[in-house]
Design an enzyme around this catalytic site. Structure first.
Site, PDB file in Angstrom:
ATOM      1  N   GLU A   1      12.480 -12.119 -30.063  1.00 27.95           N
ATOM      2  CA  GLU A   1      11.452 -12.634 -29.167  1.00 27.95           C
ATOM      3  C   GLU A   1      11.947 -12.638 -27.811  1.00 27.95           C
ATOM      4  O   GLU A   1      13.095 -12.096 -27.380  1.00 27.95           O
ATOM      5  CB  GLU A   1      10.976 -14.069 -29.604  1.00 27.95           C
ATOM      6  CG  GLU A   1      10.457 -14.243 -30.914  1.00 27.95           C
ATOM      7  CD  GLU A   1       9.891 -15.459 -31.056  1.00 27.95           C
ATOM      8  OE1 GLU A   1       9.767 -16.230 -29.941  1.00 27.95           O
ATOM      9  OE2 GLU A   1       9.540 -15.988 -32.288  1.00 27.95           O
TER      10      GLU A   1
ATOM     11  N   HIS B   1       1.895 -20.126 -22.490  1.00 30.59           N
ATOM     12  CA  HIS B   1       1.999 -19.229 -23.466  1.00 30.59           C
ATOM     13  C   HIS B   1       1.447 -17.867 -23.003  1.00 30.59           C
ATOM     14  O   HIS B   1       0.219 -17.755 -22.765  1.00 30.59           O
ATOM     15  CB  HIS B   1       1.860 -19.500 -24.782  1.00 30.59           C
ATOM     16  CG  HIS B   1       2.377 -18.603 -25.838  1.00 30.59           C
ATOM     17  ND1 HIS B   1       2.057 -17.185 -26.225  1.00 30.59           N
ATOM     18  CD2 HIS B   1       3.525 -18.565 -26.726  1.00 30.59           C
ATOM     19  CE1 HIS B   1       2.597 -16.724 -27.127  1.00 30.59           C
ATOM     20  NE2 HIS B   1       3.610 -17.598 -27.369  1.00 30.59           N
TER      21      HIS B   1
ATOM     22  N   ARG C   1       8.795 -15.797 -20.666  1.00 36.77           N
ATOM     23  CA  ARG C   1       7.356 -16.124 -20.762  1.00 36.77           C
ATOM     24  C   ARG C   1       6.795 -16.384 -19.337  1.00 36.77           C
ATOM     25  O   ARG C   1       5.440 -15.770 -19.089  1.00 36.77           O
ATOM     26  CB  ARG C   1       7.493 -17.170 -21.527  1.00 36.77           C
ATOM     27  CG  ARG C   1       7.475 -16.760 -23.042  1.00 36.77           C
ATOM     28  CD  ARG C   1       7.430 -18.263 -23.859  1.00 36.77           C
ATOM     29  NE  ARG C   1       7.197 -17.757 -25.361  1.00 36.77           N
ATOM     30  CZ  ARG C   1       7.332 -18.934 -26.305  1.00 36.77           C
ATOM     31  NH1 ARG C   1       7.272 -20.291 -25.837  1.00 36.77           N
ATOM     32  NH2 ARG C   1       7.432 -18.586 -27.464  1.00 36.77           N
TER      33      ARG C   1
ATOM     34  N   HIS D   1       1.480 -24.454 -22.786  1.00 40.62           N
ATOM     35  CA  HIS D   1       1.966 -24.454 -24.303  1.00 40.62           C
ATOM     36  C   HIS D   1       3.240 -25.443 -24.170  1.00 40.62           C
ATOM     37  O   HIS D   1       2.981 -25.957 -25.528  1.00 40.62           O
ATOM     38  CB  HIS D   1       2.409 -23.041 -24.406  1.00 40.62           C
ATOM     39  CG  HIS D   1       2.996 -22.682 -25.585  1.00 40.62           C
ATOM     40  ND1 HIS D   1       2.458 -22.993 -27.130  1.00 40.62           N
ATOM     41  CD2 HIS D   1       4.386 -22.237 -26.005  1.00 40.62           C
ATOM     42  CE1 HIS D   1       3.090 -22.525 -28.062  1.00 40.62           C
ATOM     43  NE2 HIS D   1       4.392 -22.315 -27.580  1.00 40.62           N
TER      44      HIS D   1
ATOM     45  N   ARG E   1      11.502 -22.218 -20.819  1.00 34.80           N
ATOM     46  CA  ARG E   1      11.963 -22.417 -22.325  1.00 34.80           C
ATOM     47  C   ARG E   1      12.143 -21.156 -22.841  1.00 34.80           C
ATOM     48  O   ARG E   1      11.125 -20.264 -22.699  1.00 34.80           O
ATOM     49  CB  ARG E   1      11.144 -23.459 -23.129  1.00 34.80           C
ATOM     50  CG  ARG E   1      11.530 -23.402 -24.578  1.00 34.80           C
ATOM     51  CD  ARG E   1      10.872 -24.288 -25.453  1.00 34.80           C
ATOM     52  NE  ARG E   1       9.341 -23.927 -25.606  1.00 34.80           N
ATOM     53  CZ  ARG E   1       9.056 -23.053 -26.584  1.00 34.80           C
ATOM     54  NH1 ARG E   1       9.948 -22.659 -27.486  1.00 34.80           N
ATOM     55  NH2 ARG E   1       7.855 -22.649 -26.584  1.00 34.80           N
TER      56      ARG E   1
END
Length: 506
Positions: A110, A224, A268, A328, A363
């Site tokens: 990811e 997100h 992100r 998110h 994160r």
């Protein structure tokens, strides 16, 4: 020793199992049903080190990089060092991670990870599988569970926590405890658009604030990047991009590379802002193009996403699908040390409700489930060691953790059922205010307006009577603290981004 665990996601369930296995008397209190919360909604997986060529140090480097320089290196070291044991424990408790034909764990990659180091279950149903296995383990252990128990406040005396006040079936109930572990999750319902379930109203964070515990980093809210822009918010896992899907504008241009050399696999916050800006420029959502993966691969690897997108009228094997960002994950929360201890003796926190220092300003993908397992176990161990005799020593030690505290109103907000005319408080009005002014892209004027509006709503607040009204009171308290923290952090870093003119993201 009696330990009250509030919340039943991965952090709470892990803490309860560890405390029970250490011989403590444990009760789990959960607002909904056992296993509810954000954990069963997690599509991604659990980051860790599973093969040669990768290492805890490399995982730590990626975590620190994503955190934009604000992660606590010691907390990150704990995360990656304890990770292998916690993942092995999940497997031993019955979590069926996906495996190759030869029995080895299937690994995905990811954004912002330098290697494929993420295990998943059921393709894109990792959280649901973890919740299933841990709730089964809790039930098999005979741990007491009280469902439908809403956390109203922490019971305190002599600057220490000795129990919890709950709303159960409309009545206030006090439950004493030698230690309380708050694992109530985040506060995604602060925003008009969120991936979080309806129960994510910041209850544990708000209760800790009222009790005088330190909180910090509330301004760091992760959005997100890819939520299906059709119908109710539905997350399209970052793992889809990890498998090779791309983000394109209306001209088919992969615009993320204009913002970062890693393109769609940038952190992100970078990808989410790039999507917001391009969508505002072209006046329509950008699109996620997963066609190169093929219908068979999409259905096998992402069965839940495949089903939902088709139910909503999209064949993502043949067409690019519209996506948009949504709130998110909260990187801030109740300040804890490496053992889950807060600045109040007797109070511990783990999971999204806690600010462990792991995430910093942003994160890293798939670190949240790992954090819940690692620090849930540590909080249980620390709570088990806690006693009335050592609380004075704990109080002295935890003073050094005090990063910030908030003066809270003595009155709480009562919501109306409808959004109203925009002038008075309602949950919908608060969510839209936070989305517009304390969301993905922030400005000085927008933040100032949010702070002023939230203070006016606090001045007009009345005492809550129902669970929904207690939730609204918690949202208002956490919203005010979040907006104030965003004002105080004048630089842009990680998920906290300030610019001169706000691009409308609706």
């Amino acid at each position: 020793m009696t330990i009250a665990v509030v919340g039943s996601g991965i952090a709470g369930l892990t803490a309860a199992l560890h405390a029970h296995e250490a011989g403590q008397e444990v009760t789990i209190f959960t607002k909904g049903s056992l296993g509810d919360g954000c954990t069963p909604h997690a599509q991604g997986g659990v980051a860790g080190v599973y093969r040669d060529g990768d290492s805890p140090a490399a995982h730590a480097d990626d975590t620190l990089s994503a955190g934009a320089g604000l992660s606590d290196p010691d907390a990150v070291d704990v995360l990656v060092s304890d990770g292998a044991a916690r993942i092995a424990e999940l497997i031993a408790r019955g979590v069926a991670f996906d495996r190759a034909d030869d029995g080895t764990l299937l690994l995905g990659r990811e954004a912002a990870h330098g290697a494929a180091r993420i295990v998943h279950a059921g393709g894109d149903a990792t959280g649901a599988e973890i919740a299933r296995a841990l709730t089964t383990a809790v039930q098999a252990a005979g741990i007491e569970v009280v469902e439908g128990a809403f956390l109203v406040d922490l019971l305190c005396s002599d600057h220490a926590v000795h129990g919890i006040r709950l709303l159960i079936d409309g009545a206030l109930v006090d439950r004493p405890a030698d230690a309380v572990i708050v694992a109530t999750g985040g506060a995604g319902q602060l925003f008009a658009h969120t991936t979080n379930p309806l129960g994510a109203t910041g209850d544990g964070i708000a209760a800790a604030m009222r009790a005088g515990a330190a909180v910090t980093d509330l301004e760091f809210v992760q959005f997100h990047p890819t939520i299906l822009a059709a119908g109710d918010p539905f997350l399209i896992s970052e793992a889809v991009r990890g498998e090779g899907a791309t983000l394109v504008d209306e001209d088919g241009h992969r615009f993320c590379f204009d913002e970062h050399p890693d393109g769609e696999l940038a952190p992100r916050d970078v990808v989410a802002r790039a999507i917001a800006r391009r969508a505002a420029q072209q006046g329509s959502p950008v699109r996620l193009d997963a066609r190169a993966l093929g219908a068979r691969r999409l259905a096998e690897r992402f069965p839940t996403i495949d089903r939902v997108t088709r139910e909503r009228g999209f064949d993502w094997a043949r067409e690019a699908i519209p996506v948009t960002p949504a709130a998110h994950y909260l990187m801030g929360g109740i300040v804890t040390d490496l053992e889950g201890r807060t600045t109040l003796p007797g109070l511990f926190a783990a999971g999204e409700a806690a600010r462990t220092g792991v995430h910093g300003a942003n994160r890293l993908a798939s670190n949240s489930l790992l954090e819940g397992a690692v620090f849930g176990a540590r909080a249980a161990a620390a709570a088990t060691r806690s006693s009335s005799e050592d609380r004075a020593a704990d109080r002295d030690e935890t003073r050094s953790m005090l990063i910030s505290s908030h003066r809270v109103p003595t009155r709480s907000a009562r919501s109306t059922d409808e959004g109203g005319d925009g002038a008075g408080f309602s949950r919908a009005a608060l969510q839209q205010l936070m989305w517009d002014n304390v969301g993905l892209l922030r400005t000085d004027d927008g933040l100032a307006d949010a702070v002023a509006t939230l203070r006016s709503w606090q001045d007009e607040a009345v005492a809550p009577a129902s669970m929904a009204e207690y939730e609204d009171a918690n949202l208002l308290l956490v919203a005010a603290a979040t907006a104030s923290a965003a004002v105080e952090r004048t630089e842009s870093v990680g998920a906290h981004f300030r610019e001169r003119s706000l691009i409308g993201v609706r």
